[in-house]
Motif scaffolding. Structure first.
Motif, mmCIF file in Angstrom:
data_model
loop_
_atom_site.group_PDB
_atom_site.id
_atom_site.type_symbol
_atom_site.label_atom_id
_atom_site.label_comp_id
_atom_site.label_asym_id
_atom_site.label_seq_id
_atom_site.Cartn_x
_atom_site.Cartn_y
_atom_site.Cartn_z
ATOM 1 N N ALA A 156 72.084 23.168 35.667
ATOM 2 C CA ALA A 156 71.402 22.560 34.521
ATOM 3 C C ALA A 156 70.350 23.526 33.964
ATOM 4 O O ALA A 156 70.298 23.784 32.759
ATOM 5 C CB ALA A 156 70.755 21.237 34.929
ATOM 6 N N MET A 157 69.525 24.095 34.855
ATOM 7 C CA MET A 157 68.451 24.974 34.379
ATOM 8 C C MET A 157 69.018 26.215 33.703
ATOM 9 O O MET A 157 68.454 26.713 32.725
ATOM 10 C CB MET A 157 67.527 25.349 35.536
ATOM 11 N N SER A 158 70.146 26.715 34.226
ATOM 12 C CA SER A 158 70.715 27.938 33.647
ATOM 13 C C SER A 158 71.190 27.710 32.213
ATOM 14 O O SER A 158 71.415 28.662 31.479
ATOM 15 C CB SER A 158 71.869 28.441 34.512
ATOM 16 N N ARG A 159 71.352 26.439 31.821
ATOM 17 C CA ARG A 159 71.840 26.118 30.474
ATOM 18 C C ARG A 159 70.723 25.770 29.500
ATOM 19 O O ARG A 159 70.985 25.533 28.315
ATOM 20 C CB ARG A 159 72.799 24.916 30.569
ATOM 21 N N LEU A 160 69.505 25.681 29.973
ATOM 22 C CA LEU A 160 68.412 25.216 29.111
ATOM 23 C C LEU A 160 67.851 26.348 28.249
ATOM 24 O O LEU A 160 67.808 27.500 28.679
ATOM 25 C CB LEU A 160 67.283 24.630 29.966
ATOM 26 N N PRO A 161 67.392 26.028 27.038
ATOM 27 C CA PRO A 161 66.786 27.032 26.147
ATOM 28 C C PRO A 161 65.337 27.300 26.534
ATOM 29 O O PRO A 161 64.418 26.998 25.785
ATOM 30 C CB PRO A 161 66.902 26.385 24.770
ATOM 31 N N LEU A 162 65.148 27.845 27.721
ATOM 32 C CA LEU A 162 63.806 28.112 28.240
ATOM 33 C C LEU A 162 63.696 29.592 28.583
ATOM 34 O O LEU A 162 64.708 30.278 28.725
ATOM 35 C CB LEU A 162 63.562 27.280 29.510
ATOM 36 N N PRO A 163 62.470 30.097 28.746
ATOM 37 C CA PRO A 163 62.318 31.457 29.271
ATOM 38 C C PRO A 163 62.969 31.558 30.654
ATOM 39 O O PRO A 163 63.323 30.541 31.256
ATOM 40 C CB PRO A 163 60.794 31.615 29.387
ATOM 41 N N ALA A 164 63.095 32.782 31.143
ATOM 42 C CA ALA A 164 63.787 33.003 32.421
ATOM 43 C C ALA A 164 63.166 32.142 33.524
ATOM 44 O O ALA A 164 61.947 32.093 33.686
ATOM 45 C CB ALA A 164 63.711 34.476 32.800
ATOM 46 N N LEU A 165 64.020 31.461 34.268
ATOM 47 C CA LEU A 165 63.590 30.590 35.350
ATOM 48 C C LEU A 165 63.993 31.205 36.681
ATOM 49 O O LEU A 165 65.074 31.794 36.812
ATOM 50 C CB LEU A 165 64.242 29.209 35.209
ATOM 51 N N ARG A 166 63.139 31.024 37.653
ATOM 52 C CA ARG A 166 63.362 31.556 38.982
ATOM 53 C C ARG A 166 63.198 30.395 39.961
ATOM 54 O O ARG A 166 62.091 29.909 40.178
ATOM 55 C CB ARG A 166 62.307 32.639 39.245
ATOM 56 N N LEU A 167 64.323 29.956 40.497
ATOM 57 C CA LEU A 167 64.312 28.884 41.499
ATOM 58 C C LEU A 167 64.031 29.515 42.854
ATOM 59 O O LEU A 167 64.778 30.391 43.305
ATOM 60 C CB LEU A 167 65.666 28.168 41.513
ATOM 61 N N GLN A 168 62.938 29.101 43.469
ATOM 62 C CA GLN A 168 62.515 29.658 44.758
ATOM 63 C C GLN A 168 62.806 28.634 45.842
ATOM 64 O O GLN A 168 62.314 27.504 45.784
ATOM 65 C CB GLN A 168 61.018 29.966 44.716
ATOM 66 N N VAL A 169 63.610 29.047 46.813
ATOM 67 C CA VAL A 169 64.034 28.119 47.858
ATOM 68 C C VAL A 169 63.450 28.573 49.178
ATOM 69 O O VAL A 169 63.398 29.782 49.476
ATOM 70 C CB VAL A 169 65.572 28.067 47.961
ATOM 71 N N ASN A 170 63.001 27.630 49.964
ATOM 72 C CA ASN A 170 62.594 27.932 51.324
ATOM 73 C C ASN A 170 63.021 26.776 52.212
ATOM 74 O O ASN A 170 63.704 25.840 51.748
ATOM 75 C CB ASN A 170 61.073 28.168 51.405
ATOM 76 N N ASN A 171 62.647 26.841 53.466
ATOM 77 C CA ASN A 171 63.054 25.801 54.407
ATOM 78 C C ASN A 171 61.905 25.573 55.385
ATOM 79 O O ASN A 171 61.431 26.518 56.027
ATOM 80 C CB ASN A 171 64.337 26.230 55.133
ATOM 81 N N ARG A 172 61.461 24.343 55.454
ATOM 82 C CA ARG A 172 60.329 23.992 56.317
ATOM 83 C C ARG A 172 60.630 24.245 57.800
ATOM 84 O O ARG A 172 59.751 24.626 58.557
ATOM 85 C CB ARG A 172 59.985 22.506 56.142
ATOM 86 N N LYS A 173 61.894 24.001 58.201
ATOM 87 C CA LYS A 173 62.236 24.271 59.607
ATOM 88 C C LYS A 173 62.070 25.751 59.906
ATOM 89 O O LYS A 173 61.566 26.142 60.963
ATOM 90 C CB LYS A 173 63.687 23.867 59.894
ATOM 91 N N LEU A 174 62.511 26.594 58.960
ATOM 92 C CA LEU A 174 62.403 28.038 59.138
ATOM 93 C C LEU A 174 60.951 28.433 59.360
ATOM 94 O O LEU A 174 60.609 29.084 60.349
ATOM 95 C CB LEU A 174 62.982 28.736 57.898
ATOM 96 N N ILE A 175 60.073 27.990 58.463
ATOM 97 C CA ILE A 175 58.684 28.467 58.585
ATOM 98 C C ILE A 175 57.981 27.793 59.751
ATOM 99 O O ILE A 175 57.232 28.428 60.488
ATOM 100 C CB ILE A 175 57.889 28.342 57.254
ATOM 101 N N GLU A 176 58.270 26.508 59.950
ATOM 102 C CA GLU A 176 57.616 25.853 61.096
ATOM 103 C C GLU A 176 58.084 26.495 62.403
ATOM 104 O O GLU A 176 57.282 26.763 63.301
ATOM 105 C CB GLU A 176 57.905 24.356 61.101
ATOM 106 N N GLY A 177 59.411 26.765 62.500
ATOM 107 C CA GLY A 177 59.944 27.419 63.698
ATOM 108 C C GLY A 177 59.314 28.788 63.892
ATOM 109 O O GLY A 177 58.956 29.188 65.010
ATOM 110 N N PHE A 178 59.157 29.534 62.796
ATOM 111 C CA PHE A 178 58.539 30.857 62.879
ATOM 112 C C PHE A 178 57.091 30.736 63.362
ATOM 113 O O PHE A 178 56.661 31.462 64.263
ATOM 114 C CB PHE A 178 58.597 31.537 61.504
ATOM 115 N N TYR A 179 56.344 29.796 62.756
ATOM 116 C CA TYR A 179 54.940 29.644 63.149
ATOM 117 C C TYR A 179 54.844 29.237 64.624
ATOM 118 O O TYR A 179 54.009 29.737 65.370
ATOM 119 C CB TYR A 179 54.216 28.611 62.274
ATOM 120 N N ARG A 180 55.727 28.340 65.053
ATOM 121 C CA ARG A 180 55.749 27.983 66.472
ATOM 122 C C ARG A 180 56.118 29.208 67.316
ATOM 123 O O ARG A 180 55.534 29.439 68.382
ATOM 124 C CB ARG A 180 56.759 26.865 66.741
#
Lengths: 448, 448
Positions: A156-180
């Protein structure tokens, strides 16, 4: 009455701006529906007890009172209503209320205004439209739902008449596991500190990590190195592994994040990309796995315009729990600053493609028949409001950006003028169509 | 949390009901746009001073307060906000606020929820959607605008999946001129009494006319005979003339009403007709010429579901006056009772036309490619949420009313099953399309 003035925080669009907004909403709707998401709308109000039940008293809720209400009844907090401040809380309530008749997994989209009594500023409104997609399961929800909401919103976002969009994905398990894995005593405190990288320099965040989150200098540095990792393809995972931290939750989160990034990467365009960005934490929300944010190029100060993630429990009624994953686009938040700067415009302020000119007022019924014929074939058409001189009728069209004016001729034939080029040609009312690109207003993004 | 219960007066629709509502809104939008009406939306709130400025204190307005507001500020009535109770008051404000940049005559439609704190009952809601069309002029507005709003709304209504609708048109000039012609000392009082013919027997209204409106028995009888006149074509005018009353305003109103009825008559269908009905007065509103009401067959107790008329002054800022004519359809009011009775239904609860079945979870990426290909050609498609037995995957589709299930074959070929007939045939993913009638949910009206 005196001329009214705008209310700060309650943006309203001009007719041409509304055409842009409608185009955006149409793109969202058709994309969401092409993936099988069903439209839902909830009432604008919820009981205050429900709006505040997660301790959301930081939200500036608008409380309602009937003008002629019995004052005693209104005191009853169980009956007091407030305007919803997002679409997640009402959707969670809707799911519980109708869990007996809804089909799970439930894929729904919801496009509606929400209200917050925040101090108005650019990107912060008191009334604004959001577009949410969520998938909700009954008891369980497989991980591929996370992939699917990322894909549908990315498309949907790739089709919108907006400036360049950057979808940033992360994962809470990843960071929580790393911090642990690095030995953090309070992973949530680390997350809250890392979340401030948007506003603070890394050195300041490092101070927070050591002062508030109980890390030593080496631990803090490793958490900051993790947060610095980002990339558009699964190779980011090698950079994570190179940090040498081990934890089962880290492995699980890393595998999930790789799957989302792999699935969304093919949707990359000139104006859209998805990346793994290990700095994204959404520390104040209740996410338990995948998390999303989105930046708009040139408008980074707006913060994230499209955010979301995985909840282990979107809703729960004691017996049953409904896990969900969703993502919410701030339509007004993204669009209003662009419209205010004229960066996205519509080629006309009305849907009309052609105006039928009137030689005199007596010709109106005949001209309405011509219009009805064109309309029956899908052309948006008006009859001129006056039988003024043709020059004035052409100006009527020109002021609104209407591209064509139709001239019935005295001999019963017809001509149509493209008022942009001035070219006027013979036309058959039973067959003429405007070029495809002129049938509806063009939405033009001058985004450099 | 405990299972929530519905809030009386705040109807919410199921996914299938929402599909019906969306279809209705799509028909309205496309019809309005085909006549050149531009979409506008206004904020949900207005200053209370503006909402109440016409003495509308009988309206049960919802007043807003920010949860954390400074109590002193909130006392300032000039800053207090309320939810709009119709779309006319905010539109009038919008016109004044933007009169310097809007193009007149302005043709706009507006589809939004409105709120009234009324006692809930069928047809009376606290939150409901209205669809308004209006034409507004700057200083003057020719009569053909009345004809145009009647035509566009008549065409829209004739396309809706509703029971038979009857658009009743009258003209305030006609009835006021007639009342003056018979010698009524207070034509407004006559109008208010005639307006009660919906609820009272003619004899009771006759009593009101003689007791409250100052008419003698013969005058009252003539006014009642006028109110009894109705008809689908201009011949009603002969019945008016036969009553032998003369007044210039009567002539003017009669000519206008004939023009509206002549223009709308061709839009008659099985389910829609327009009639002159000389009983319609809309006594409590500020109309000055054409007036509209609409009854829905079998749902007369709802009252009028689509009403409006001509205002000499929709808005005025002292210097300038903006005459208007408009008509407003109560979308929720008409639809909610039909949905509650199952009289209008959607053939499925999701937009999906086809589910791609999964042989096993490893096949998901390949199945998503098939889905992406179908989607790129305009097919709404989902991949099955689980690789359960095919019987269970077919039930997933069946429960939602999805007509087709796609089966990738082990040899790389493809088959598609119409689960209604059970017929399964070979299909090419690069070319297969569902039949046109299956591409979107069908909306079915079982209206006898």
């Amino acid at each position: 009455m005196a001329r009214p003035t705008p209310l700060s925080g309650f943006p309203e669009f001009s007719p041409a701006e509304r055409i842009v907004e409608q185009r955006v909403l149409d793109i969202l709707r058709s994309t969401f529906e092409s993936w099988g998401f069903a439209s839902l709308q909830t009432r604008a109000v919820e009981p205050m007890a429900h709006l505040l039940r997660k301790g959301e008293i930081d939200k500036e809720v608008y409380v309602l009172r009937r003008l002629h209400a019995d004052p005693d009844q209104e005191q009853d907090p169980g009956r007091t209503l407030g305007l919803h401040f997002d679409l997640t809380v009402p959707f969670a309530r809707y799911v519980l209320e109708h869990s007996g008749t809804l089909q799970f997994p439930l894929k729904r989209y919801q496009i509606q205004p929400v209200w917050r009594g925040e101090r108005p500023q650019e990107g912060r409104y008191r009334e604004f439209t959001q577009a949410d997609v969520d998938i909700v399961g009954d008891g369980a929800l497989p991980f591929h739902a996370d992939v699917e909401v990322a894909q549908v919103m990315a498309q949907a976002m790739s089709r919108l008449p907006l400036p360049a969009l950057r979808l940033q994905v992360n994962n809470r398990k990843l960071i929580e596991g790393f911090y642990r894995g690095v030995g953090a005593p309070d992973p949530a405190a680390v997350m809250r500190a890392i979340d401030k990288l948007d506003k603070l320099a890394p050195a300041a965040v490092r101070d927070l990590l050591t002062a508030d989150a109980g890390l030593d200098g080496d631990q803090a540095d490793r958490c900051l190195r993790l947060a610095a990792i980002s990339g558009p393809d699964p190779s980011f995972a090698d950079a994570v592994s190179a940090l040498g931290v081990e934890h089962p939750l880290l492995d699980e989160g890393l595998e999930e994040l790789v799957r989302v990034v792999e699935a969304v990467a093919p949707l990359r365009t000139d104006r859209f990309e998805a990346v793994a960005d290990l700095r994204i934490a959404r520390g104040l929300d209740y996410y338990t796995g995948t998390v999303f944010e989105t930046r708009m190029a040139g408008f980074e100060s707006l913060g994230s315009i499209c955010s979301g993630g995985r909840y282990d429990s979107l809703a729960s009624d004691g017996d049953r729990s409904y896990p969900g994953v969703g993502i919410s686009l701030g339509v007004t938040r993204a669009l209003a600053p662009l419209l205010a700067r004229g960066l996205v415009t519509a080629s006309r302020s009305v849907p009309t493609a052609v105006v039928v000119a009137l030689a005199d007022e007596q010709a109106r019924p005949a001209c309405q028949l011509i219009a009805a014929g064109l309309r029956a074939r899908g052309v948006n058409v008006e009859v001129s409001p006056t039988a003024a001189k043709f020059g004035k009728q052409i100006r009527y069209a020109d002021r609104r950006g209407i591209p064509f004016v139709w001239f019935p001729q005295p001999d019963g034939s017809h001509q149509v003028k493209d008022i942009r080029s001035g070219e006027q040609v013979a036309a058959d009312p039973a067959g003429w169509m405007p070029p495809d690109e002129d049938r509806s207003p063009l939405v033009v993004a001058a985004l450099g």
